[in-house]
Scaffold this motif. Structure first.
Motif, PDB file in Angstrom:
ATOM      1  N   ASP A   1       0.821  -1.219   0.000  1.00 31.62           N
ATOM      2  CA  ASP A   1       0.000   0.000   0.000  1.00 31.62           C
ATOM      3  C   ASP A   1       0.851   1.264   0.000  1.00 31.62           C
ATOM      4  OD1 ASP A   1      -2.216  -1.614   0.054  1.00 31.62           O
ATOM      5  OD2 ASP A   1      -2.360  -1.608   2.259  1.00 31.62           O
ATOM      6  N   LYS A   2       2.110   1.158   0.427  1.00 29.59           N
ATOM      7  CA  LYS A   2       2.982   2.330   0.485  1.00 29.59           C
ATOM      8  C   LYS A   2       3.817   2.512  -0.787  1.00 29.59           C
ATOM      9  CE  LYS A   2       3.442   1.963   5.515  1.00 29.59           C
ATOM     10  NZ  LYS A   2       4.394   1.824   6.653  1.00 29.59           N
ATOM     11  N   LEU A   3       3.674   1.627  -1.758  1.00 29.03           N
ATOM     12  CA  LEU A   3       4.467   1.727  -2.980  1.00 29.03           C
ATOM     13  C   LEU A   3       3.888   2.764  -3.929  1.00 29.03           C
ATOM     14  CD1 LEU A   3       5.120  -2.060  -3.749  1.00 29.03           C
ATOM     15  CD2 LEU A   3       6.717  -0.416  -2.752  1.00 29.03           C
ATOM     16  N   ASP A   4       4.767   3.343  -4.741  1.00 28.35           N
ATOM     17  CA  ASP A   4       4.365   4.296  -5.770  1.00 28.35           C
ATOM     18  C   ASP A   4       3.988   3.520  -7.028  1.00 28.35           C
ATOM     19  OD1 ASP A   4       3.905   6.456  -7.379  1.00 28.35           O
ATOM     20  OD2 ASP A   4       6.002   7.077  -7.537  1.00 28.35           O
ATOM     21  N   TYR A   5       2.680   3.431  -7.303  1.00 27.47           N
ATOM     22  CA  TYR A   5       2.210   2.627  -8.439  1.00 27.47           C
ATOM     23  C   TYR A   5       2.615   3.234  -9.777  1.00 27.47           C
ATOM     24  CZ  TYR A   5      -0.525  -1.027  -6.165  1.00 27.47           C
ATOM     25  OH  TYR A   5      -0.905  -2.149  -5.463  1.00 27.47           O
ATOM     26  N   ASN A   6       2.795   4.535  -9.845  1.00 27.56           N
ATOM     27  CA  ASN A   6       3.213   5.160 -11.100  1.00 27.56           C
ATOM     28  C   ASN A   6       4.617   4.730 -11.515  1.00 27.56           C
ATOM     29  OD1 ASN A   6       0.830   6.658 -11.492  1.00 27.56           O
ATOM     30  ND2 ASN A   6       1.528   8.225 -10.030  1.00 27.56           N
ATOM     31  N   PHE A   7       5.401   4.253 -10.561  1.00 23.00           N
ATOM     32  CA  PHE A   7       6.759   3.819 -10.868  1.00 23.00           C
ATOM     33  C   PHE A   7       6.864   2.289 -10.911  1.00 23.00           C
ATOM     34  CE2 PHE A   7      10.948   2.432  -9.299  1.00 23.00           C
ATOM     35  CZ  PHE A   7      11.746   2.922 -10.320  1.00 23.00           C
ATOM     36  N   TYR A   8       6.327   1.608  -9.906  1.00 26.52           N
ATOM     37  CA  TYR A   8       6.556   0.170  -9.773  1.00 26.52           C
ATOM     38  C   TYR A   8       5.651  -0.659 -10.694  1.00 26.52           C
ATOM     39  CZ  TYR A   8       9.669   0.758  -5.791  1.00 26.52           C
ATOM     40  OH  TYR A   8      10.732   1.096  -4.986  1.00 26.52           O
TER      41      TYR A   8
ATOM     42  N   THR B  57      -2.342   4.816 -14.092  1.00 30.48           N
ATOM     43  CA  THR B  57      -1.119   4.266 -14.695  1.00 30.48           C
ATOM     44  C   THR B  57      -1.370   3.556 -16.028  1.00 30.48           C
ATOM     45  OG1 THR B  57      -1.343   2.161 -13.512  1.00 30.48           O
ATOM     46  CG2 THR B  57      -0.164   3.938 -12.388  1.00 30.48           C
TER      47      THR B  57
ATOM     48  N   LYS C 204      -5.670   2.928  -7.523  1.00 28.85           N
ATOM     49  CA  LYS C 204      -4.356   3.448  -7.912  1.00 28.85           C
ATOM     50  C   LYS C 204      -3.955   3.000  -9.325  1.00 28.85           C
ATOM     51  CE  LYS C 204      -2.569   3.322  -3.152  1.00 28.85           C
ATOM     52  NZ  LYS C 204      -1.490   2.777  -2.277  1.00 28.85           N
TER      53      LYS C 204
END
Length: 297
Positions: free
Chosen positions: A141-148, A185, A181
């Motif tokens: 939940d703390k990850l940046d979905y736009n990057f990962y 993306t 999220k």
């Protein structure tokens, strides 16, 4: 009247061997001597002719195929010549570079592989009794979905162990926990999905089709967001839609893993139509003319 003594021919063991050698000689291959061409003649049938490769003459007798430029370069490299020699210029260098890659390996290094080799990804392998699975060192939940999320989607085209295991399992985990999220993306996921479908590897294509279905079902707004990008994704669907396994009355064991490309494409198109909104069927029909609506049927 005098009669001359007539000489008799005794067939001894030595004479028998000489007679057999005499009749098995190549010069007595034919009944008539005129039909036997001389061995050293230009029209001799035993003379080897050099023919160009990939020609119909290679199937004829007493022919030797001339080596092509690629074989000559491989032989030169095996003999110790350097690949960057001044003799290998232009087209020869390009042929050498193409020959370095294996058909089972991807021709480009994905960004997922680069980040994985550097240890930048927050994942690790967990060895369990029921099978291996990846574990996350950071809460998803703390990850940046736009990057990962685009980064893991880029790893779908990998075929060399262990990159496919990490990439596919990471994509599934991110899609399950993503929710709202994921829709922002979508434009960044089109190019990795297109690259995975264009690999022409059946295992990669089947896995990508399953992930597209999971992507559409992850959120209600993902289906309509994919409609403008059908022109980038669906051409490969049209190429493999008729690729079904016809095994007759035999058992298709690939049904257990759902690895039939034709059936997966039909299922994916139905999911896109059901969750894509009003304009989904028109755009699908434009790119895949043989598709029939699941609403009408």
């Amino acid at each position: 009247m005098a009669y001359s003594a007539r000489s008799t021919y005794q067939l001894s063991s030595n004479n028998l061997i000489n007679e057999l050698n005499h009749f098995t000689d190549d010069s007595y291959k034919y009944r008539s001597k005129s039909s036997n061409p001389p061995k050293n003649s230009a029209f001799s049938t035993n003379r080897t002719r050099y023919v160009p490769p990939f020609s119909i003459q290679t199937q004829q007798k007493n022919t030797l195929v001339v080596k092509g430029p690629l074989q000559c370069m491989q032989q030169g490299v095996a003999n110790g010549e350097r690949a960057n020699d001044t003799k290998l210029i232009g087209e020869k260098k390009s042929l050498l570079n193409i020959n370095k890659f294996s058909l089972n390996k991807s021709l480009r290094k994905t960004s997922f592989r680069l980040h994985f080799d550097r240890g930048d990804l927050p994942i690790k392998m967990e060895y369990m009794c029921g099978g291996d699975k990846i574990g996350w060192t950071i809460d998803i939940d703390k990850l940046d979905y736009n990057f990962y999320l685009p980064l893991f989607f880029d790893g779908l085209s990998e075929t060399e162990h262990p990159y496919p295991t990490y990439a596919r399992q990471g994509v599934y985990d991110l899609l399950i926990a993503g929710g709202e999220k994921i829709p922002p993306t979508i434009p960044q996921l089109i190019l990795p999905l297109k690259s995975a479908l264009n690999t022409k590897n059946l295992e990669v294509i089947c896995t990508t089709l399953k992930i597209i279905q999971q992507l559409v079902l992850s959120s209600d707004s993902v289906g309509p967001a994919l409609v403008p990008f059908y022109r980038q994704l669906l051409p490969m669907f049209n190429a493999y839609k008729v690729k079904n396994l016809n095994c007759g009355d035999e058992i298709d064991y690939s049904q257990k893993n759902n690895l039939n490309v034709g059936d997966l494409i039909d299922e994916t198109l139905q999911v896109l139509e059901l969750h894509g909104g009003e304009d989904a069927f028109i755009n699908i029909k434009y790119m895949v003319p043989t598709y029939e609506s699941c609403y009408l049927n």
